[in-house]
Design a protein around this motif. Structure first.
Motif, mmCIF file in Angstrom:
data_model
loop_
_atom_site.group_PDB
_atom_site.id
_atom_site.type_symbol
_atom_site.label_atom_id
_atom_site.label_comp_id
_atom_site.label_asym_id
_atom_site.label_seq_id
_atom_site.Cartn_x
_atom_site.Cartn_y
_atom_site.Cartn_z
ATOM 1 N N THR A 1 25.083 -120.315 51.993
ATOM 2 C CA THR A 1 25.879 -120.488 53.215
ATOM 3 C C THR A 1 25.045 -121.162 54.296
ATOM 4 O O THR A 1 23.819 -121.022 54.312
ATOM 5 C CB THR A 1 26.335 -119.115 53.742
ATOM 6 N N THR B 1 23.412 -121.409 57.788
ATOM 7 C CA THR B 1 23.044 -120.641 58.978
ATOM 8 C C THR B 1 23.136 -121.617 60.148
ATOM 9 O O THR B 1 22.373 -122.585 60.192
ATOM 10 C CB THR B 1 21.613 -120.098 58.868
ATOM 11 N N GLY C 1 19.365 -123.487 49.451
ATOM 12 C CA GLY C 1 20.439 -123.541 50.434
ATOM 13 C C GLY C 1 21.641 -124.322 49.933
ATOM 14 O O GLY C 1 21.858 -124.443 48.711
ATOM 15 N N VAL D 1 22.321 -127.456 50.003
ATOM 16 C CA VAL D 1 22.005 -128.822 49.562
ATOM 17 C C VAL D 1 22.864 -129.852 50.320
ATOM 18 O O VAL D 1 23.573 -130.678 49.737
ATOM 19 C CB VAL D 1 22.132 -129.012 48.029
ATOM 20 N N ARG E 1 22.354 -132.668 51.989
ATOM 21 C CA ARG E 1 22.263 -134.112 51.770
ATOM 22 C C ARG E 1 23.136 -134.539 50.582
ATOM 23 O O ARG E 1 23.827 -135.548 50.640
ATOM 24 C CB ARG E 1 20.797 -134.495 51.531
ATOM 25 N N HIS E 2 23.115 -133.739 49.514
ATOM 26 C CA HIS E 2 23.931 -134.054 48.336
ATOM 27 C C HIS E 2 25.419 -133.922 48.675
ATOM 28 O O HIS E 2 26.250 -134.671 48.187
ATOM 29 C CB HIS E 2 23.591 -133.121 47.169
ATOM 30 N N ASN F 1 21.456 -129.610 40.981
ATOM 31 C CA ASN F 1 21.128 -128.578 39.995
ATOM 32 C C ASN F 1 21.950 -127.301 40.239
ATOM 33 O O ASN F 1 21.880 -126.725 41.323
ATOM 34 C CB ASN F 1 19.626 -128.277 40.102
HETATM 35 P P1 NAP Z 1 18.326 -126.654 50.683
HETATM 36 O O1 NAP Z 1 19.797 -126.637 50.729
HETATM 37 O O2 NAP Z 1 17.700 -125.664 49.770
HETATM 38 O O3 NAP Z 1 17.872 -128.105 50.272
HETATM 39 C C1 NAP Z 1 16.622 -128.676 50.553
HETATM 40 C C2 NAP Z 1 16.322 -129.804 49.578
HETATM 41 O O4 NAP Z 1 15.857 -129.241 48.361
HETATM 42 C C3 NAP Z 1 17.536 -130.622 49.202
HETATM 43 O O5 NAP Z 1 17.796 -131.633 50.137
HETATM 44 C C4 NAP Z 1 17.160 -131.108 47.830
HETATM 45 O O6 NAP Z 1 16.214 -132.176 47.898
HETATM 46 C C5 NAP Z 1 16.425 -129.910 47.254
HETATM 47 N N1 NAP Z 1 17.346 -128.981 46.582
HETATM 48 C C6 NAP Z 1 17.656 -127.712 46.938
HETATM 49 N N2 NAP Z 1 18.513 -127.168 46.083
HETATM 50 C C7 NAP Z 1 18.767 -128.107 45.154
HETATM 51 C C8 NAP Z 1 19.603 -128.142 43.994
HETATM 52 N N3 NAP Z 1 20.346 -127.086 43.638
HETATM 53 N N4 NAP Z 1 19.634 -129.275 43.265
HETATM 54 C C9 NAP Z 1 18.895 -130.341 43.596
HETATM 55 N N5 NAP Z 1 18.088 -130.376 44.684
HETATM 56 C C10 NAP Z 1 18.026 -129.259 45.453
HETATM 57 O O7 NAP Z 1 17.705 -126.380 52.134
HETATM 58 P P2 NAP Z 1 18.052 -127.026 53.555
HETATM 59 O O8 NAP Z 1 18.451 -128.470 53.392
HETATM 60 O O9 NAP Z 1 16.915 -126.665 54.394
HETATM 61 O O10 NAP Z 1 19.301 -126.241 54.083
HETATM 62 C C11 NAP Z 1 20.643 -126.673 53.985
HETATM 63 C C12 NAP Z 1 21.540 -125.568 54.490
HETATM 64 O O11 NAP Z 1 21.421 -124.423 53.654
HETATM 65 C C13 NAP Z 1 21.219 -125.114 55.898
HETATM 66 O O12 NAP Z 1 22.391 -125.110 56.671
HETATM 67 C C14 NAP Z 1 20.679 -123.706 55.725
HETATM 68 O O13 NAP Z 1 21.087 -122.868 56.776
HETATM 69 C C15 NAP Z 1 21.277 -123.262 54.436
HETATM 70 N N6 NAP Z 1 20.474 -122.291 53.656
HETATM 71 C C16 NAP Z 1 21.134 -121.251 53.097
HETATM 72 C C17 NAP Z 1 20.457 -120.346 52.283
HETATM 73 C C18 NAP Z 1 21.237 -119.226 51.672
HETATM 74 O O14 NAP Z 1 22.428 -119.085 51.884
HETATM 75 N N7 NAP Z 1 20.605 -118.403 50.888
HETATM 76 C C19 NAP Z 1 19.106 -120.520 52.041
HETATM 77 C C20 NAP Z 1 18.446 -121.618 52.603
HETATM 78 C C21 NAP Z 1 19.141 -122.502 53.405
HETATM 79 P P3 NAP Z 1 16.630 -133.724 47.910
HETATM 80 O O15 NAP Z 1 17.566 -133.888 49.073
HETATM 81 O O16 NAP Z 1 15.324 -134.404 48.076
HETATM 82 O O17 NAP Z 1 17.308 -134.039 46.596
#
Ligand code: NAP
Ligand code: MG
Length: 404
Positions: free
Chosen positions: A76, A78, A313, A315, A317-318, A331
């Motif tokens: 989700t 934040t 999180g 993701v 950007r995707h 993934n």
């Molecule tokens: P993220 O969603 O984990 O992604 C960060 C980067 O890691 C992505 O841009 C991607 O890299 C790579 N990545 C993460 N998961 C991937 C997957 N399943 N498959 C392929 N690549 C993956 O973290 P964030 O961009 O810092 O946060 C995005 C949102 O998620 C924020 O709004 C945050 O609040 C939320 N968040 C939620 C939780 C939760 O609910 N547990 C935890 C963390 C963050 P590339 O772009 O280089 O491909």
């Protein structure tokens, strides 16, 4: 479709945001619903629904986990200032995970998922290392300030009857010129440390892995020592025999020694970490095992409630690519494993061997798909397999379904 596997008690299903919300629906459609008569209590924690309910839905979801025992959660958002604008929010709602954790009072266990061809940076790590992070107190609930030259910093404890205990922390040097400094006060509570210790010991028994704990009690003979003593007391009083029955051990060692041993180990243990150590070590372990997208996370409450999720999180950007109609290769493994973890726990509690066997088979199908060379872009970039091929987000799920 009548021979689909049946469930007893519903799972608490917590939907989320962005790319993981897309994956969530596909996992259900492609990998779960064709095989299981899925029974869930559904809560939509997507940001627009949190806005519509003034975030009440988050609390309701946590309460439902207390009622039914097992939940599975999608990542989700934040909200920060940008998200408030993007979604037209009336408030900057708190982290849903923080809210749920506060209601369930749990410990988070993070474990990497190992797949053929994805080689850890530490080649001897053949089995996963699970990090358990104590999620209360220490520097995360601190009081701190700058001290000026000549300031005297003291620790003052006032008892209910008004008596004071004073201890000198430091007298800063006189007369300006860099003689000031910094001061910080931190705390923890016996109750929180004890519930952390119990959660770790229960989890070690559940997963039949040794438990490690490390602190710095040679230097901090009261504060750090208290953690060690509470772990020792609870272990001796409640868990010693149970550990012996399962054939696992509990060991305490200095935190720096624990780090050195972890690097030399072949993995396969639960590492109970103090709040800060867990913050740092979980990022190191995730990276060393290959990818944040291959990390599962489970919140275990002292009352025995479980909430499974992916460690990554939404993701973002995707998701923007997906929303623009472009192909993605995101993934889904950690999201699938969140579901299988929750289904296995439900199967265990309700004695449903078919459901447990299905969850195992699904995990194998996903890992065999990667092992056969079909994987998403993040793994494609690091896989050592010679005949690897990059699959789209949905295509990977369909390949796993075909194997299943
Ligand atoms: P993220 O969603 O984990 O992604 C960060 C980067 O890691 C992505 O841009 C991607 O890299 C790579 N990545 C993460 N998961 C991937 C997957 N399943 N498959 C392929 N690549 C993956 O973290 P964030 O961009 O810092 O946060 C995005 C949102 O998620 C924020 O709004 C945050 O609040 C939320 N968040 C939620 C939780 C939760 O609910 N547990 C935890 C963390 C963050 P590339 O772009 O280089 O491909
Ligand atoms: Mg961290």
């Amino acid at each position: 479709m009548n021979d689909r596997i049946k469930m007893h008690t519903p799972l608490v299903e917590i939907d989320g945001d962005e790319m993981t919300r897309i994956i969530w629906a596909w996992v259900k459609e492609i990998l779960l619903c064709p095989f299981i008569e899925l029974k869930t209590e559904y809560f939509d924690l997507g940001l627009s629904e949190r806005e519509r309910t003034g975030d009440r839905v988050t609390t309701e979801a946590a309460e439902a986990i207390k009622e039914f025992g097992v939940g599975v959660k999608c990542a989700t958002i934040t909200p920060n200032e940008e998200r408030v604008k993007e979604y037209g929010l009336s408030e900057m709602y708190k982290s849903p995970n923080g809210t749920i954790r506060a209601i369930l009072d749990g410990t988070v266990f993070r474990a990497p998922i190992l797949a053929k061809g994805i080689v850890p940076y530490i080649p001897t790590w053949e089995k996963p290392i699970t990090i358990a992070r104590h999620a209360y107190g220490d520097i995360y609930r601190n009081t701190e300030c700058l001290a000026g030259a000549g300031d005297k910093a003291e620790l003052v404890l006032t008892s209910p009857d008004g008596t004071e205990k004073r201890m000198l922390i430091h007298t800063f040097g006189e007369s300006g010129g860099g003689n000031g400094g910094i001061v910080q006060g931190i705390h923890n509570t016996d109750a929180s440390i004890a519930s952390f210790a119990r959660a770790c010991m229960n989890y070690a028994i559940d997963t039949k892995q040794d438990l490690w704990f490390g602190a710095k009690d040679t230097i901090s003979k009261t504060y750090e020592r208290r953690f060690r003593d509470i772990f020792d007391e609870i272990f001796a009083a409640v868990y010693k025999e149970k550990f012996a029955e399962v054939g696992i051990t509990y060991s305490y060692t200095l935190i720096d020694d624990a780090v050195a041993r972890a690097i030399r180990s072949d993995g396969g243990f639960v590492w109970a970490c103090r709040n800060y150590d867990g913050d740092v070590m979980s990022d190191m372990v995730a990276t060393a095992f290959g990818s944040l997208a291959m990390m599962t996370s489970v919140l275990v409450s002292p009352q025995g409630y479980y909430e499974y999720e992916a460690a990554h999180g939404t993701v973002q950007r995707h998701f923007y690519k997906h929303a623009a109609g472009e192909p993605t290769s995101t993934n889904s493994v950690a999201t699938v494993f969140a579901w299988t973890g929750a289904l296995k726990k439900r199967a265990e509690l309700d004695s449903l061997p078919d459901l447990a066997a299905f969850a195992e088979a699904l995990e194998r199908a996903v890992l065999d798909t990667i092992g056969s060379g079909v994987m998403t872009g993040d793994l494609y970039a690091i896989s050592t397999l010679p005949d690897k091929r990059q699959a789209g987000t949905k295509e990977f799920l369909e390949a796993a379904a075909a194997r299943l």
